[in-house]
Design an enzyme around this catalytic site. Structure first.
Site, PDB file in Angstrom:
ATOM      1  CD  GLU A 103      -1.937  -2.331   1.261  1.00 29.20           C
ATOM      2  OE1 GLU A 103      -0.841  -2.671   1.768  1.00 29.20           O
ATOM      3  OE2 GLU A 103      -2.814  -3.156   0.938  1.00 29.20           O
ATOM      4  CG  HIS A 146     -10.035  -7.614   6.884  1.00 28.53           C
ATOM      5  ND1 HIS A 146      -8.895  -7.800   7.621  1.00 28.53           N
ATOM      6  CD2 HIS A 146      -9.713  -7.943   5.608  1.00 28.53           C
ATOM      7  CE1 HIS A 146      -7.932  -8.241   6.826  1.00 28.53           C
ATOM      8  NE2 HIS A 146      -8.394  -8.327   5.596  1.00 28.53           N
TER       9      HIS A 146
END
Lengths: 321, 324
Positions: free
Chosen positions: B60, B129
């Site tokens: 990322e 998540h």
């Protein structure tokens, strides 16, 4: 190389030295705030790299950025004014020592988070590749930056996408006060590039002509075939920043490196190869000293930024709360 | 007007902007051959090719970092971060680089980049998540943070974000891709930084966004059956935050409930309540209440997860409380 360019490189190296010596004094006087990381000892690295680049080549570096700033042609006045936080500084007094840039001169900044500008450099290179430009992005960083994840993410992507980026590790032997071999599993930093199948080479960073000639070849490689990593071995003669007690190295080690002062080496080379007379080089040194004095006067008499500057330049579009 | 899903609206916005401007491209994990993990970019790779729909490694920091660099050269990258939970791996680039690049160099640089990402719980994905940390990102000057709650706004705001010369974090909600709404055929933009009345009312003001809007509108429909008319204001943009429609609404209602999915502490509701009492204290006839997530990491078990997430009944209870 033309004689004029060689002499200009000599001027740049001496100018960096003089400006930074002056900056150290101004820091002691309390006229420069924040951090001040001096480049003294490493001048051959940025000077050789900038001399080797083409106008379309971008350059980006870490926070020890005064050298590149002066090499790309930001005036000593604008550098000194930025150090003093003045409105006439290259970043309008908003960046300081660690955040100088001049987009017009293809210098994309001084970046202060260790390693964080490597992914950004990959993006600059992507911009050129996307448009089909043959520009290369030269990304300079310290040995310390090769231990953080950003280095690995950026090198990996640069190889996967064949980005036109020349990775340049300025190995000055210490990340702050921690010696390379105490922080890096591989002390021969260039070998880390092997893990990403990026060709690489290590050279002596105290010799500006070696830096210049190797950088030219490396840039040609990148233009034709994608990323390359150059490890340039060098040494900072001063502390990591002002106020560094330097407990991590002894005076003998510093003295040994100082015998290889890059300015002295280049001066001898210019004389031995009859590129310039001693009088010419003395005159260049005097000019660099005079330009430094002029920069100090300019910076000290420049205005502070006005308070309305506080809310400017945050967004391109209307500034919102 | 055609009714389309949130997914279709977002996909249309991306497609139209890529057709319009060669400089717009997408990069991220599984955006290309896979078609996007939420299927938003399905078909893009075949149409636009691998230069403009770029699959990346799972990394990322370099996804966002490379997008910043490309944007600095004048391209208009759209970086997709699969979920906002992974944006923490790129936090340095979002807050230390993208948000500061312009200010730090005295206005020399611009970063016309969009980060698209997905927030929200309720899908039994466990604690790492399922977060809704939108407020965290709205903390930083230099970023714009957009979080639409309807397909119409999603399309118009995303197109505006792509055309913006500033970095924009565009937050979608994981459970709202199937939400349907009317979207016109013709081109339109929705300006960043404007809150909007999504349902008019006179008795109480509900300020909400994203999933909170969904809850607020459902609560308002039920409250209407009891004769309570709630006015629902959709923030749509968290930074810059437009408070004026809330104050105008409070002129009528004098009561405010804020609905968000994220945790209550230091959240969007906290910001709205603080600003309202600082700037419009005289308009209030009751304490401002916040409906938000309970202060726990979200559990996997569905019953526990739903107990932690804000529900329509919680909104109704809060409204009844401020009207008491």
């Amino acid at each position: 190389m033309k004689k004029e360019q060689l002499l200009d490189m000599y001027y740049q190296m001496v100018l960096i030295r003089r400006v930074e010596e002056a900056a150290a004094e101004l820091y002691q006087q309390g006229k420069i705030g924040g951090f001040l990381h001096l480049y003294i000892g490493q001048e051959a690295v940025s000077t050789g790299l900038v001399a080797a680049r083409q106008p379309q080549d971008r350059i980006i570096t870490a926070y020890r950025d005064h050298g590149v700033a002066l090499n790309v042609g930001i005036s000593a006045r604008q550098v000194m004014a930025e150090l003093l936080g003045k409105a006439t500084g290259i970043s309008k007094g908003k960046g300081g020592s660690m955040h100088m840039a001049d987009v017009e001169k293809n210098f994309w900044g001084g970046h202060a988070i260790v390693g964080a500008h490597l992914p950004i450099a990959a993006g600059l290179a992507l911009g050129d590749q996307y448009r089909g430009s043959d520009g290369v992005t030269i990304c300079m960083f310290g040995d310390g930056a090769t231990n953080i994840g950003y280095f690995h993410e950026a090198l990996n992507l640069s190889k996967v996408w064949k980005l036109p980026v020349l990775w340049v590790c300025e190995n000055n032997q210490y990340g702050m006060g921690t010696a390379v071999e105490r922080a890096s599993a591989v002390s021969e930093i260039r070998r880390k590039a092997d893990g990403y199948a990026i060709p690489n080479m290590a050279i002596d960073g105290m010799n500006v002509m070696e830096v210049y000639e190797t950088a030219q070849k490396a840039l040609a490689h990148v233009r034709a075939a994608g990323p390359f990593l150059l490890e340039i071995n060098t040494y900072r003669f001063r502390g990591h920043s002002m106020g560094d007690p330097e407990r991590y190295r002894d005076k003998e080690e510093v003295a040994r490196w100082q015998e290889n002062d890059p300015i002295g080496i280049f001066r001898r080379w210019l004389l031995e190869n009859e590129k310039a007379s001693a009088e010419t080089l003395d005159a260049i040194e005097a000019r660099a000293a005079a330009d430094t004095d002029d920069a100090i006067r300019f910076a000290e008499t420049s205005p502070e930024p006005t308070l309305d500057e506080l809310f400017k330049d945050i967004y391109v579009e209307a500034n919102h709360g | 007007m055609a009714k389309i899903t949130m997914r279709q609206a977002i996909s249309q916005a991306l497609w139209e902007e890529m057709e319009r401007d060669e400089n717009v491209f997408i990069l991220g994990e599984e955006v290309g051959i896979w078609g996007g993990t939420y299927a938003v970019t399905k078909g893009f790779y075949d149409h636009f090719g691998e230069k403009r729909v770029r699959d990346t490694p799972i990394a990322e920091a370099v996804i966002v970092g490379a997008a910043i660099g490309a944007a600095m050269t004048g391209l208009r990258p759209i970086a997709e971060i699969m979920t906002i939970n992974f944006a923490f791996s790129a936090m340095d680039h979002i807050v230390n680089e993208a948000a500061k690049m312009r200010a730090m160099f005295g206005g020399q640089m611009r970063v016309p980049m969009v980060i698209r990402t997905v927030s929200g719980g309720g899908r039994q994905l466990g604690a790492t998540h399922s977060q809704t940390p939108d407020a965290v990102f709205a903390h930083f000057p230099g970023l714009k943070v957009v979080a639409p709650g309807t397909p119409y706004d999603a399309k118009g705001l995303l197109k505006a974000a792509i055309r913006s010369d500033d970095p924009v974090l565009f937050i979608e909600h994981a459970t709202m891709y199937q939400v349907r709404g009317e979207v016109p055929e013709e081109e339109y933009l929705v300006p960043i930084g404007q809150s909007k009345i999504q349902r008019p009312g006179r008795d109480v003001t509900l300020a909400a966004y994203s999933k909170g809007l969904d809850l607020a509108l459902k609560a308002a429909a039920q409250l209407a059956q009891e004769g309570i008319e709630a006015e629902v204001i959709d923030l749509r943009t968290l930074r810059p935050l437009d408070m004026q429609p809330i104050y105008q609404s409070l002129e009528k209602t004098n009561r405010l409930v804020v609905v968000e999915e994220g945790w209550k502490s230091y959240g969007v509701g906290a910001e709205i309540a603080a600003r309202t009492q600082e700037e419009a204290f005289d308009l209030l006839d009751a304490p401002i209440l916040r409906v938000a997530q309970k202060e726990v990491p979200l559990p996997y078990n569905s019953t526990l997860e739903q107990a932690a997430l804000p529900q329509v009944v919680d909104v109704i209870a809060a409204v009844q409380e401020v009207l008491r």
